[in-house]
Enzyme design. Structure first.
Site, PDB file in Angstrom:
ATOM      1  N   GLU A  29     -10.830 -11.443  -4.565  1.00  0.00           N
ATOM      2  CA  GLU A  29      -9.260 -11.122  -4.165  1.00  0.00           C
ATOM      3  C   GLU A  29      -8.772 -12.223  -3.488  1.00  0.00           C
ATOM      4  O   GLU A  29      -7.557 -12.153  -2.903  1.00  0.00           O
ATOM      5  CB  GLU A  29      -9.022  -9.754  -3.689  1.00  0.00           C
ATOM      6  CG  GLU A  29      -9.724  -9.309  -2.435  1.00  0.00           C
ATOM      7  CD  GLU A  29      -9.473  -7.912  -2.043  1.00  0.00           C
ATOM      8  OE1 GLU A  29      -8.439  -7.417  -2.217  1.00  0.00           O
ATOM      9  OE2 GLU A  29     -10.334  -7.326  -0.837  1.00  0.00           O
ATOM     10  N   CYS A  48      -9.506  -3.693 -10.413  1.00  0.00           N
ATOM     11  CA  CYS A  48      -8.879  -2.624  -9.816  1.00  0.00           C
ATOM     12  C   CYS A  48      -7.781  -2.898  -9.015  1.00  0.00           C
ATOM     13  O   CYS A  48      -7.146  -1.896  -8.460  1.00  0.00           O
ATOM     14  CB  CYS A  48     -10.036  -1.985  -8.685  1.00  0.00           C
ATOM     15  SG  CYS A  48     -10.403  -3.288  -7.499  1.00  0.00           S
ATOM     16  N   HIS A  58       0.777  -1.128  -0.125  1.00  0.00           N
ATOM     17  CA  HIS A  58      -0.106  -0.023   0.102  1.00  0.00           C
ATOM     18  C   HIS A  58       0.842   1.244   0.079  1.00  0.00           C
ATOM     19  O   HIS A  58       0.642   2.403  -0.440  1.00  0.00           O
ATOM     20  CB  HIS A  58      -1.131  -0.131   1.184  1.00  0.00           C
ATOM     21  CG  HIS A  58      -2.011  -1.078   0.876  1.00  0.00           C
ATOM     22  ND1 HIS A  58      -2.036  -2.331   1.284  1.00  0.00           N
ATOM     23  CD2 HIS A  58      -3.093  -1.081  -0.065  1.00  0.00           C
ATOM     24  CE1 HIS A  58      -3.065  -3.038   0.927  1.00  0.00           C
ATOM     25  NE2 HIS A  58      -3.721  -2.055   0.031  1.00  0.00           N
ATOM     26  N   ASP A 100      -4.426  -8.535  -3.813  1.00  0.00           N
ATOM     27  CA  ASP A 100      -4.466  -9.777  -2.918  1.00  0.00           C
ATOM     28  C   ASP A 100      -4.527 -11.085  -3.499  1.00  0.00           C
ATOM     29  O   ASP A 100      -4.065 -12.166  -2.827  1.00  0.00           O
ATOM     30  CB  ASP A 100      -5.472  -9.440  -1.827  1.00  0.00           C
ATOM     31  CG  ASP A 100      -5.227  -8.516  -0.909  1.00  0.00           C
ATOM     32  OD1 ASP A 100      -4.151  -8.423  -0.196  1.00  0.00           O
ATOM     33  OD2 ASP A 100      -5.966  -7.543  -0.549  1.00  0.00           O
TER      34      ASP A 100
HETATM   35  C1  PEP Z   1      -6.320  -5.630  -4.590  1.00  0.00           C
HETATM   36  O1  PEP Z   1      -6.083  -6.422  -3.529  1.00  0.00           O
HETATM   37  O2  PEP Z   1      -6.133  -5.881  -5.725  1.00  0.00           O
HETATM   38  C2  PEP Z   1      -6.774  -4.134  -4.455  1.00  0.00           C
HETATM   39  C3  PEP Z   1      -7.201  -3.635  -5.202  1.00  0.00           C
HETATM   40  O3  PEP Z   1      -7.130  -3.726  -2.972  1.00  0.00           O
HETATM   41  P1  PEP Z   1      -6.215  -3.504  -1.957  1.00  0.00           P
HETATM   42  O4  PEP Z   1      -4.833  -3.251  -2.959  1.00  0.00           O
HETATM   43  O5  PEP Z   1      -6.398  -2.217  -1.363  1.00  0.00           O
HETATM   44  O6  PEP Z   1      -5.736  -4.485  -0.913  1.00  0.00           O
HETATM   45 MG    MG Z   2      -6.944  -6.150  -1.632  1.00  0.00          MG
END
Ligand code: PEP
Ligand code: MG
Length: 597
Positions: free
Chosen positions: A446, A517, A200, A470
């Protein structure tokens, strides 16, 4: 000790480039992921006031914890408050307080440094305890020291943006919330020892469009504050003590990149349509509502993912209230226009944010996080849903917001969440509070388990959002933020590609909308495979939109489908990489050149 006057030879360190762009500037070393602990040597006459500063902060912390205990008892029941009660005992412990004060006196140290030193020593003692329960209490020490340091930094003595103005931050690691607070008009980049492409903190760097390199291993021991260095966030290269030729090379590269950026802005109105006429939706992933001006800049089709948990980092006192959330979501809804925004409910836990009142877990990525935490603390979830439903209301009756549930692993979680949402809706009707009806509820795919039950989830969800970050972590059992295994973290692994194919097939079969996403949606080669597997709706770091728009306009969907078919037959990640490298030139690699003219 290095001789400060000795001239050093140029040195290159390779890490993982996580946000494109070149930065050239002086280094600013930070000692902790929170970016709050700097080592100061205070003049003798300042020592007593530093001790008063420390004592005042302990008082504030005690008040905060007492209030949090009251809130926690009301919201979650008496049994949850015991952790905070342990924190209160630590804060009242005169022995520890005295050790910190002695440290300040004896070492002319600032309070932050003294807290860090004394608590690390305490933690070493805890680690040697054989009783499991008592040893685990070390996490309380960490929590309390972080609270004290957070309050100290709130006194604005050490504002990272101010201290590192015009500089590149060098740190062992940075918390995502700290990266989120960086001002890209002041700090010009960062390099960390730790981290991976999909952590993140890296996602935050891309959001801010701040050149960054992570996983540079022991960069903190190689650089000193004030030294000039270059970072190339595209290749992951860090150059220490650059020669005049290297400086010239990177200065020119930086200029070319700035020119490219100007072209991208110019081309933002061009439709994202493939050569064979298929429209691809390009949406934005947003972490902070303040970033929303990014729409105009990159012409995104609304917000495909709003990571609402980052609101938590901005709240000064625990969780954001219903009103604070309402205002943020309302702003998001207004700014997103007709395409609207997808609000993902709090994905707290994991490598992101730790919720007060809950223990720091041994394996947080697989712990009480995201939807699990929301269902375990329904009062928090209800407040968030109320705020979303209220903010989604629009005069034309068409809700501007959608709800997205993160980290779903089974259908019961969706059902329970839906029940709560229905109940909240009923409450709002009874209270006569304006809100949107029939707000779509989506599920993030995910986790490998969600992939395999995608068809049953599709029957009870209004849409899917594929979280490839994830998913890659889960499919491959590789921590997305761990530099030691970063070479194994690979969305092009055949297992990940086949999982994605499976989800895409389930979505097509059941007719449920599917958006991607995860970070795959910002990577050109990976986007070709996503499009080839049937995906037409992508959400990404806003600054990647121009590049993906150029790619979409340069390719034939029919050809992407052939490439995806062939790639899916391969059996190792290496084969997939080699195959794509071979195919990219015919697949529209010229897209990179089209933006130059
Ligand atoms: C993911 O896991 O691909 C996602 C978009 O969520 P995050 O990156 O916030 O875990
Ligand atoms: Mg995620």
């Amino acid at each position: 000790m290095r001789n400060p006057r000795k001239k050093h030879d140029e040195l290159r360190v390779e890490g993982i480039g996580v946000c494109q762009g070149v930065s050239i500037g002086r280094a600013f070393l930070v000692d902790d992921p929170q970016g709050r602990i700097v080592r100061l040597f205070l003049p003798h006459e300042q020592i007593e006031s530093e001790i008063r500063r420390f004592r005042a902060v302990v008082q504030v912390a005690q008040r905060q914890v007492e209030e949090a205990i009251d809130r926690m008892r009301t919201a979650l029941g008496a049994d949850r408050a015991y952790i905070l009660e342990a924190h209160l005992l630590l804060l009242q412990d005169r022995g520890i307080g005295k050790q910190i004060e002695d440290f300040i006196r004896e070492n002319n140290a600032n309070a932050e440094w003294a807290i860090k030193d004394v608590t690390s020593h305490l933690l070493e003692l805890y680690a040697r305890i054989t009783d499991d329960y008592l040893r685990e209490r070390g996490s309380d020490v960490v929590d309390v020291s972080q609270r004290l340091i957070k309050i100290l930094s709130g006194t604005k003595n050490y504002d990272l943006n101010e201290m590192a103005d015009g500089a590149i931050i060098i740190a062992d690691d940075l918390l995502p919330s700290v990266a989120a607070d960086l001002d890209p008009h002041r700090v010009i980049g960062f390099v960390t020892n730790a981290g991976g492409w999909a952590s993140h903190t890296s996602i935050m760097a891309r959001s801010l469009n701040l050149p960054a390199v992570v996983g540079a291993r022991n960069i903190t021991s190689m650089v000193r504050s004030g030294e000039t260095l270059i970072i190339d966030g595209t290749t992951g290269t860090v150059v220490l003590h650059p020669s005049p030729e290297t400086l010239l090379f990177y200065t020119e590269l930086r200029e070319r990149q700035q020119q490219q950026y100007i072209h991208d802005i110019r081309d933002r109105e061009l439709p994202a349509v493939t050569r064979d006429g298929i429209e691809i939706k390009l949406r934005a992933n947003i972490e902070l509502v303040e970033e929303i001006d990014i729409f105009q800049r990159f012409n995104a089709a609304g917000v495909g993912l709003y990571r609402s948990e980052f609101l938590y980092t901005q709240a000064t006192d625990g969780l954001p209230t219903e009103q604070q959330q309402f205002e943020a979501y309302r702003f998001l809804a207004e700014m997103s226009g007709r395409d609207g925004a997808v609000v993902r409910t709090f994905d707290l836990g994991g490598d992101k944010l730790h919720l007060e009142g809950y223990e720091i877990e041994r394996n947080p990525a697989l712990g009480l996080r995201a939807i699990r935490l929301s269902l375990a603390a329904p009062a928090i979830f209800r407040t968030q849903i109320r705020a979303i439903l209220r903010a989604a209301a629009h005069d034309d009756g068409w809700p501007r917001l959608k709800i997205l549930l993160p980290f779903v692993t089974n259908l019961d979680e969706v059902r329970q969440a839906r029940e709560i949402i229905t109940r909240v809706e009923r409450e709002l009707i009874e209270e006569g509070i304006p809100h949107a009806a029939k707000v779509p509820v989506g599920v993030m795919i995910e986790v490998p388990a969600a992939v395999l039950i995608a068809e049953s989830l599709a029957r009870e969800a209004d849409f899917f959002s594929l979280g490839t970050n994830d998913l890659t972590q889960g499919m491959l059992a590789v921590d997305r933020g761990n530099e030691n295994v970063s070479s194994l973290y690979d969305p092009l692994h055949p297992a990940v590609l086949r999982a994605i194919r499976w989800v895409s097939d389930a979505a097509i079969k059941t007719g449920i909308p599917l958006n991607v996403c995860g970070e795959m949606a910002s990577n050109p080669a990976q986007v070709i495979l996503l499009l080839g597997m049937g995906m037409t709706d992508l959400s990404m770091t806003p600054s990647s939109i121009p590049m993906i728009r150029r790619l979409v306009r340069a390719i034939d969907l029919a050809k992407a489908q052939q490439v995806a078919e062939e790639a899916l037959r391969l059996t190792t990640p290496r084969e997939v990489h080699a195959f794509l490298t071979k195919k990219m030139p015919e697949m529209g690699e010229q897209f990179l050149a089209t933006g130059q003219g």
